[in-house]
Design an enzyme around this catalytic site. Structure first.
Site, mmCIF file in Angstrom:
data_model
loop_
_atom_site.group_PDB
_atom_site.id
_atom_site.type_symbol
_atom_site.label_atom_id
_atom_site.label_comp_id
_atom_site.label_asym_id
_atom_site.label_seq_id
_atom_site.Cartn_x
_atom_site.Cartn_y
_atom_site.Cartn_z
ATOM 1 N N SER A 1 12.871 2.102 -13.172
ATOM 2 C CA SER A 1 12.299 1.003 -13.970
ATOM 3 C C SER A 1 11.677 -0.369 -13.936
ATOM 4 O O SER A 1 12.070 -1.084 -14.789
ATOM 5 C CB SER A 1 13.641 0.182 -14.998
ATOM 6 O OG SER A 1 14.388 0.263 -15.926
ATOM 7 N N LYS B 1 11.549 2.338 -22.185
ATOM 8 C CA LYS B 1 11.050 2.743 -21.080
ATOM 9 C C LYS B 1 10.530 4.372 -21.197
ATOM 10 O O LYS B 1 9.511 5.038 -21.405
ATOM 11 C CB LYS B 1 10.956 2.749 -19.281
ATOM 12 C CG LYS B 1 10.642 0.732 -19.468
ATOM 13 C CD LYS B 1 11.243 0.899 -18.090
ATOM 14 C CE LYS B 1 10.846 -0.723 -17.858
ATOM 15 N NZ LYS B 1 12.142 -1.271 -17.286
ATOM 16 N N SER C 1 16.082 -1.297 -20.658
ATOM 17 C CA SER C 1 14.995 -0.139 -20.287
ATOM 18 C C SER C 1 15.040 1.053 -21.125
ATOM 19 O O SER C 1 13.859 2.120 -20.095
ATOM 20 C CB SER C 1 15.252 0.172 -18.341
ATOM 21 O OG SER C 1 14.759 -1.804 -18.424
#
Length: 326
Positions: free
Chosen positions: A107, A55, A52
Site C-alpha cells: 500500500s 489503489k 487505500s
C-alpha cells in the site's frame, strides 16, 4: 445445433438501436464476481471514504494506460509522500511492475504517486484518468481526488462501487496475479502481502487492505470456492477479517452456480436465430430459481445482440448473442 426456447424460460424480444452474517461494518457489499450482482449488503450505496482501497483503481488505471513492462523515474514529490511507504528515493528508476507490487501488497503511497505521475504526466492528470475510467465503468457514486486514498472530503465511494472496482481489477489477469501474491521477492528483499486472508490457506484469492483515521479499516477480498466467485467489501469495520470469512462463507452456502442458458443456436423469431458461444452461469439461491427469465435484445440492422438474464424482471447478467438472419 438449433434450440428453441422453452415456455418455462421464454424469451422477451426487444428490438432497439444500440449506441446473514452479522457485521460491525459501517457499510458492506457482497457481489457475484462474475456478474457484479449484489448478493447481500448493508448501507452498500452510502458514499464513504475507502482509504487505500483506492489503489485497486490506481493499479488498474495505470496498467490499462501504461502496461507493466516499463520503468518509472521517482520524483521528489513521490518520495516525500506521507503515510504507508515502500521507501522510494528521488531520482531512482524503478520497474513499473515492482511499483505495482509495492502498491498492492504494501500500500505504498509513494508508489501510487510515482505511478500516477508516470502515466498521467502529473498526479492531477492521472486522477482525471481515474475518474473518467470510473464513469465509463458505471461507478457513478465514486470520486477520486488522489491515487493513494489519503483523506479528502470529496474522495468518496460506496461499498458496492468498490466491490465492482475489484471485479474489474480481477478481470485483468496481470493485476489479479499481483494482488494474489502472498510474498513478492525482488533483488535484495521482499514484501509480504498485508492482506492476511490472502496469505492464509483458504478461499481468499486476492484483495486489498486500507486504513485512515477517518475511514477506519477498509477491506476488499475476492473469494473462490467450488467454481463460485464472490467479492466482499467492508468499510469502517474493526473486525473485518472475521466479517469477510463469515460473509463469504454465507454466500457460498446460500448460492449455487447455475447454468441458466446452454451454449448453442436458439430460434428467436422466424428468420432470426441467435447463438450463445459460451454457457451463461449465475449464482442463484434456491428461492430465486423460479424468478429467472430471459430476454433477447437484437439490433434493427446488422450486428450482435444481447442475451439478458433477469431475476424477477431485473437484469442480473448479459452475454453476447450472435445474430443470424435468413
Amino acid at each position: 445445433m438449433k434450440k428453441r426456447i422453452s415456455a418455462l424460460l421464454a424469451v422477451l424480444l426487444i428490438v432497439c438501436s444500440f449506441p446473514a452474517a452479522a457485521s460491525a461494518a459501517q457499510a458492506y457489499a457482497v457481489i457475484d464476481a462474475e456478474t457484479g450482482r449484489l448478493l447481500k449488503g448493508a448501507n452498500e450505496d452510502a458514499r464513504l471514504p475507502i482509504a487505500s482501497l483506492t489503489k485497486i483503481w490506481t493499479a488498474l488505471t495505470y496498467i490499462d494506460a501504461a502496461g507493466t513492462d516499463g520503468t518509472v523515474m521517482v520524483s521528489k514529490n513521490a518520495s516525500n509522500q506521507e503515510g504507508s511507504s515502500i521507501y522510494l528515493r528521488a531520482g531512482e528508476e524503478v520497474p513499473a511492475e515492482k511499483l505495482l507490487y509495492g502498491l498492492m501488497l504494501r500500500s505504498g503511497n509513494d508508489a501510487a504517486t510515482a505511478l500516477a505521475e508516470d502515466a498521467g504526466g502529473s498526479v492531477e492528470g492521472f486522477v482525471d484518468m481515474m475518474n473518467e475510467k470510473a464513469r465509463l465503468a458505471g461507478l457513478d457514486s465514486t470520486e477520486f481526488t488522489n491515487p493513494s486514498g489519503l483523506h479528502d472530503d470529496r474522495h468518496l465511494s460506496t461499498a458496492y462501487d468498490t466491490a465492482l472496482m475489484l471485479k474489474h481489477a480481477m478481470d485483468n489477469g496481470r493485476l489479479k496475479k499481483i494482488s494474489s501474491t502472498a510474498l513478492y521477492n525482488y533483488g535484495d528483499g521482499g514484501w509480504q502481502n498485508k492482506h492476511r486472508l490472502v496469505r492464509a490457506e483458504g478461499d481468499a484469492v486476492a484483495g486489498k487492505t486500507g486504513f485512515t483515521k477517518t475511514a477506519g479499516r477498509t477491506l476488499a477480498t475476492l473469494f473462490e470456492k467450488d467454481g463460485k466467485r464472490v467479492i466482499v467489501v467492508t468499510l469502517n469495520d474493526g473486525d473485518d477479517w472475521n466479517t469477510h470469512r463469515n460473509l463469504s462463507g454465507e454466500a457460498f452456502r446460500t448460492y449455487k452456480k447455475v447454468i441458466v442458458a446452454e451454449e448453442g443456436m436458439y430460434q428467436i423469431l422466424p428468420g432470426i436465430r441467435g447463438e450463445l458461444e459460451q454457457p451463461l452461469a449465475v449464482l442463484l439461491s434456491e428461492k430465486e430459481m423460479e424468478g429467472v427469465s430471459h430476454a433477447a435484445i437484437i439490433p434493427r440492422g446488422a450486428g450482435d445482440g444481447i442475451w439478458q438474464v433477469r431475476l424477477n424482471g431485473v437484469p442480473i447478467a448479459t452475454a453476447k448473442l450472435k445474430i443470424t438472419r435468413k
